[in-house]
Design a protein around this motif. Structure first.
Motif, PDB file in Angstrom:
ATOM      1  N   ASP A   1       0.868  -1.184   0.000  1.00 19.64           N
ATOM      2  CA  ASP A   1       0.000   0.000   0.000  1.00 19.64           C
ATOM      3  C   ASP A   1       0.901   1.229   0.000  1.00 19.64           C
ATOM      4  OD1 ASP A   1      -1.973   1.886   0.207  1.00 19.64           O
ATOM      5  OD2 ASP A   1      -2.879   1.078   2.019  1.00 19.64           O
ATOM      6  N   VAL A   2       1.107   1.785  -1.188  1.00 24.52           N
ATOM      7  CA  VAL A   2       2.021   2.914  -1.357  1.00 24.52           C
ATOM      8  C   VAL A   2       1.223   4.101  -1.890  1.00 24.52           C
ATOM      9  CG1 VAL A   2       4.298   3.588  -2.191  1.00 24.52           C
ATOM     10  CG2 VAL A   2       3.681   1.167  -2.139  1.00 24.52           C
TER      11      VAL A   2
ATOM     12  N   GLY B   1       3.312  10.249  -3.508  1.00 23.38           N
ATOM     13  CA  GLY B   1       4.370  10.926  -2.784  1.00 23.38           C
ATOM     14  C   GLY B   1       5.185  10.021  -1.882  1.00 23.38           C
ATOM     15  N   GLU B   2       4.957   8.709  -1.980  1.00 23.18           N
ATOM     16  CA  GLU B   2       5.703   7.762  -1.164  1.00 23.18           C
ATOM     17  C   GLU B   2       6.572   6.853  -2.033  1.00 23.18           C
ATOM     18  OE1 GLU B   2       2.857   7.213   2.767  1.00 23.18           O
ATOM     19  OE2 GLU B   2       2.921   5.599   1.268  1.00 23.18           O
ATOM     20  N   CYS B   3       7.601   6.286  -1.413  1.00 20.72           N
ATOM     21  CA  CYS B   3       8.514   5.362  -2.096  1.00 20.72           C
ATOM     22  C   CYS B   3       8.587   4.056  -1.316  1.00 20.72           C
ATOM     23  CB  CYS B   3       9.904   5.981  -2.210  1.00 20.72           C
ATOM     24  SG  CYS B   3      11.167   4.858  -2.882  1.00 20.72           S
ATOM     25  N   LEU B   4       8.377   2.957  -2.026  1.00 17.07           N
ATOM     26  CA  LEU B   4       8.546   1.627  -1.448  1.00 17.07           C
ATOM     27  C   LEU B   4       9.773   0.988  -2.073  1.00 17.07           C
ATOM     28  CD1 LEU B   4       6.018  -1.113  -0.629  1.00 17.07           C
ATOM     29  CD2 LEU B   4       7.872  -1.667  -2.183  1.00 17.07           C
TER      30      LEU B   4
ATOM     31  N   GLY C   1       4.753  14.305  -5.791  1.00 19.75           N
ATOM     32  CA  GLY C   1       3.528  13.583  -5.492  1.00 19.75           C
ATOM     33  C   GLY C   1       3.362  12.283  -6.255  1.00 19.75           C
ATOM     34  N   ARG C   2       4.455  11.777  -6.808  1.00 20.56           N
ATOM     35  CA  ARG C   2       4.367  10.515  -7.550  1.00 20.56           C
ATOM     36  C   ARG C   2       4.671   9.329  -6.642  1.00 20.56           C
ATOM     37  NH1 ARG C   2       7.629  13.828 -11.245  1.00 20.56           N
ATOM     38  NH2 ARG C   2       6.165  14.857 -12.663  1.00 20.56           N
ATOM     39  N   THR C   3       4.168   8.175  -7.017  1.00 23.88           N
ATOM     40  CA  THR C   3       4.388   6.944  -6.273  1.00 23.88           C
ATOM     41  C   THR C   3       5.567   6.205  -6.891  1.00 23.88           C
ATOM     42  OG1 THR C   3       2.001   6.800  -5.866  1.00 23.88           O
ATOM     43  CG2 THR C   3       3.300   4.829  -5.455  1.00 23.88           C
TER      44      THR C   3
END
Length: 201
Positions: A24-25, A28-31, A178-180
């Protein structure tokens, strides 16, 4: 947009490569996916891009079921995989101009090339670029075009120390926009830009 997976599992022969994987990303987050070679990192990225179907579980990327054949999906999801290639007869400048034109996108090609340290090689055929310079150009191709989600498979490959620093900055810029971002890596420094870390194997 987000990347979501529930109960994701993938067979490898008669055994499970991985099973019960939940992701669940948010925007604006980085996995970051980590693990030994053969643990399934690249396979997860292939599933997220719709190159393969999972043995079990569900996936949603940018609001859609992954399908790299679908134009709407490809316009939202940018990717750099292990087998991504360049047109070696084109120069870095021509590569980016072609890419931006095909996506009806505006962009200062010279600025992108300068940020990647490719200004002096902008008009040399890609065939004559070093492995690290080719990798930088492939990364530019992924981030310069419009996208909401970015998938990267060991993006640090062939990059020198300076290139790896630039890569970390690139991921930070993606998050700030704001990109995943979902990436697989063996480079410990990239863990510093991660909001989530998943270890496979």
């Amino acid at each position: 947009m987000t990347v979501k997976a529930a109960g994701l599992g993938m067979h490898a022969g008669e055994q499970w490569l991985f099973r019960g994987l939940d992701l669940d990303v948010a925007a604006g987050e980085c996995l970051v996916l980590v693990g030994d070679n053969g643990s399934g990192k690249s396979t997860v990225l292939h599933l997220l891009y719709g190159l393969r179907a999972p043995s079990e579980g569900t996936i949603e990327v940018a609001g859609e079921e992954p399908d790299e054949r679908a134009v709407s999906f490809r316009r939202k999801v940018a990717v750099l995989l292990d087998d991504s290639e360049l047109f070696v007869e084109l120069s870095p400048r021509q590569h980016l101009e072609l890419l931006l034109t095909s996506f009806d996108a505006d962009g200062a090609v010279a600025d992108w090339l300068a940020a990647a340290g490719l200004s002096e090689r902008a008009d040399v055929h890609a065939y004559y670029l070093s492995a690290g310079q080719r990798r930088r150009l492939l990364l530019l191709g992924a981030v310069a075009r419009p996208h909401e989600v970015l998938l990267l498979d060991e993006p640090e490959r062939a990059l020198d120390g300076q290139g790896k620093e630039w890569l970390a900055e690139l991921v930070e810029q993606e998050r700030a926009a704001g990109r995943t971002v979902v990436l697989a890596t063996h480079h410990p420094a990239l863990l510093e830009v991660a909001d989530h870390v998943v270890r496979l194997g």
